[in-house]
Design an enzyme around this catalytic site. Structure first.
Site, short mmCIF file in Angstrom:
data_model
loop_
_atom_site.label_atom_id
_atom_site.label_comp_id
_atom_site.label_asym_id
_atom_site.label_seq_id
_atom_site.Cartn_x
_atom_site.Cartn_y
_atom_site.Cartn_z
N GLU A 113 0.89 -1.17 0.13
CA GLU A 113 -0.14 -0.09 -0.05
C GLU A 113 0.97 1.28 0.01
O GLU A 113 0.51 2.17 -0.65
CB GLU A 113 -0.87 -0.11 0.99
CG GLU A 113 -2.19 -0.95 1.14
CD GLU A 113 -2.79 -1.17 2.28
OE1 GLU A 113 -4.07 -1.17 2.39
OE2 GLU A 113 -2.17 -1.60 3.50
N GLU A 133 -4.20 -9.42 3.59
CA GLU A 133 -5.07 -9.39 5.05
C GLU A 133 -6.23 -10.13 4.93
O GLU A 133 -6.49 -10.51 6.04
CB GLU A 133 -5.38 -7.84 4.82
CG GLU A 133 -4.23 -6.81 5.16
CD GLU A 133 -3.28 -6.46 3.92
OE1 GLU A 133 -2.84 -5.37 3.99
OE2 GLU A 133 -3.69 -7.12 2.93
#
Length: 241
Positions: A113, A133
């Site tokens: 990210e 995740e």
């Protein structure tokens, strides 16, 4: 600066190195806050022209968020307040300095990210990129679900996010997730060359162009073109002054 982020100025470029190699450069609260501090200073320094973000050690750019800290805040509200006070991801999204990510090894979760928030990404051939995740019972929460579909085809982004499966550097290049793949020994040199090219350009033109891209991306086309015209006029008026 304390262990976590190493900052070094090289000419007009600020190099920021995630410096927790023993933890695969996992992003804990201290490292996140140090990144926020360094990028805030960079934002307010008119003499800087570019920023390069890299990871220390041979194994990883960053393995993502440091899950050992999950659940350690006094409350969910306290955790949210801490993030709002030092909103690293918001700062990255608003920064008009050009950002280059030099990636190698593991580039997972919040590490990916962070790379997605940069403008240019060069990857060593050994890189593996993933948003794992969901498999850990979480959801990407630093922009991954929004940035990845804006960087690569939406279907491929959905596959990566929902399965958590990594892609190697060559596949990342094919998807447009990274802009170049190089041998690990050449990574710093290529990132430095890209940063030098950005730093050599007219700084106002670079900043205004980045604003046009960032701000215009979610606007209807006519509004985006109007924004481009306003920013182009601002650049032209400066040159006439």
């Amino acid at each position: 600066m304390a262990s976590g982020v190493a900052a070094e100025r090289r000419g007009d470029t600020l190099w920021l190195r995630l410096d927790r190699p023993e933890k695969l450069n996992a992003i804990n609260l201290e490292l996140r806050d140090q990144l926020w501090e360094a990028l805030t200073l960079a934002r307010d320094d008119p003499t800087l022209r570019a920023v390069v973000v890299e990871g220390a050690g041979e194994r990883a750019f960053s393995a993502g968020a440091d899950i050992s800290e999950f659940g350690t805040a006094p409350s969910l509200l306290a955790a949210r307040e801490a993030r709002l006070q030092r909103d690293l991801w918001g700062l990255l999204g608003a920064l008009d300095l050009p950002l280059v990510a030099a990636l190698h090894g593991i580039v997972f979760g919040a590490g990916l990210e962070l790379a997605l928030a940069c403008d240019l990404r060069v990857a060593a051939a050994d890189s593996l990129l993933a948003l794992p995740e969901v498999g850990l019972g979480y959801i990407p929460s630093a922009g991954g679900t929004q940035l990845l579909p804006r960087r690569i085809p939406a279907g491929e982004a959905a596959r990566m996010i929902l399965t958590g499966d990594p892609v190697d550097a060559e596949r990342a290049y094919q998807l447009g997730l990274v802009h170049a793949v190089v041998p690990a020994s050449e990574l710093d040199g290529v990132a430095a060359a890209w940063a030098a090219r950005l730093a050599a350009a007219d700084p106002l033109a670079v900043r205004l162009t980045k604003r046009a891209v960032l701000w215009g991306g979610d606007l209807p086309l006519a509004e985006g073109i109007a924004l481009e015209r306003r920013l182009a006029a601002a650049a032209a008026s400066r040159r006439r002054a």
